[in-house]
Write an enzyme that holds these catalytic residues in place. Sequence first.
Site: not given
Ligand code: F6P
Length: 521
Positions: A209, A215, A269-270, A355, A386, A513
């Site tokens: 987003k 990452e 995002g979620r 979250e 199990h 972060k």
């Molecule tokens: O974990 C934090 C967060 O901002 C989430 O809410 C989001 O889903 C994720 O990082 C990824 O963010 P982006 O889509 O901006 O890379």
Amino acid sequence: MSLKKIDPTTTVAWKKLTAHFEEIKEVQMPSLFVKDESRKETFSACVGDVDLDYSKNRMTEDTLKYLLELAQEVDLKDGIQQLFSGKKINATENRAVLHTALRNKSGKSVLVEGQDVMPEVKKSLSKMKSFSDAIISGTLKGYTQKAFTDVVNIGIGGSDLGPRMVVEALPFYANHLKTHFISNIDGDHVAEILKGLDPETTLFVIVSKTFTTQETLTNAQTVKKWFLKSASEKDIKHNFVAVSTNLEKVSAFGIDSAHIFTMWDWVGGRYSMWSAVGLSICLAIGFKNFDDFLSGAYMVDQHFESTSFDQNLPVILALISVWYNNFFNTESEVVIPFSQYMSQLVPYLQQLSMESNGKAVDRNGKDVHYQTGNIIWGNTGTNVQHAFMQLVHQGTKLIPVDFIGFSQPLHGNEEHHEKLMANFYAQSEALCFGKSKEQVHLELKFANKLDAIGTLLPYKVFEGNRPSNTIVIKKLSPYSLGSLIAIYEHKTFTQGYLWNIFSFDQFGVELGKEMANKRLS
Ligand code: F6P
């Protein structure tokens, strides 16, 4: 307008619940079933193909009555209306919360600051349709004019967990494309995924987003480097697409503007897999199935918006959860889908719920003085029997369970399915009814193990009275999965609303972060 800011513990209903808890805390569920033969019918609700049996909970009709009064007293109805109407209820980020607009099939407009968002939503869906149709049919090809065989989703958090969960859940509806997910910044994982891929026939979907997530950007750069070993810069536009709100950064990466799928700041995002973030889902199962997935969620949206709370499935689930969390002081909820297809449901729900509701400051900016977000954990049945079910059955902690099962198997293997579902029902019954000392005594006696009565009897007793919800869905399909996910989304919203917290920001992920960046600089 903003969400009301009522401390739930100041309500009359909360006081009633507190007094009621004292009366009911020792009540044994089996006795409730004896007293009321129609308990199972009383404590049930349904929406579409989803049936909820919540009779195996430590509650009576009075409990439900007071919980419903709580919902009324904090004006949950108003909260739900504000959610759907595009009001900026994500006040800490000054944003509307409109994942429901992404699956709005009503034909009605949804306004954000006076602007209808539906034309944009439809435009994006139609772009997803034409793009996925062209990739699946092989009309749109990679840089060497070969049809695509593999899709790699590069994203993390909401840009990974939702799409991954759905793609893993619906291979029965999938086409020939193989979908892979890269999320962790672990280079070994990236290398392992790339090992099996051909750059000529792999489509990379970078989902971020913000397009600033460490990452995702690191993984995307690594993948690009790998790609450029066999291709040149000008080929990127054929094999890379992106989903983002940050068009500038995506273009700088080398992605063709025609292959940028946009999203909006009013999608968290979620809650975003219903948007172009779900492009990998759309590629894996085709647009028609993706649209069914949206329809299933829309059906639940209508239910959540307009059904009275005593029959409103997400509201009931949220109220039950508050009952345990705030009165029985439970710390966690375990979710156990009895379907291997649903192996990614729990990681997805962990982000959705934790979250959203892992917050300790209320909507008045004050520290909360009661428990909020639950710990969500679980795995698929029967594997869990199990693994951790020993603790749920006989441990010292009270852990409410959501069992999720499907009436029909997809491949028609009735023999397996009968066994699977026998375990599904047996688990919730065992938790609820347990096995008394007397029963164990008799069993040992009939088995001629008289010695064991003196030594093993206490270990074989199941105290029971352990709560669970049973959610039964006719069949796993894009539509029913969309419904199930929307139920959990709205449950999460309702919990956060009742706890008087803001469920749509996530400042708690920032400090780690920042510190990681400091260590790297
Ligand atoms: O974990 C934090 C967060 O901002 C989430 O809410 C989001 O889903 C994720 O990082 C990824 O963010 P982006 O889509 O901006 O890379």
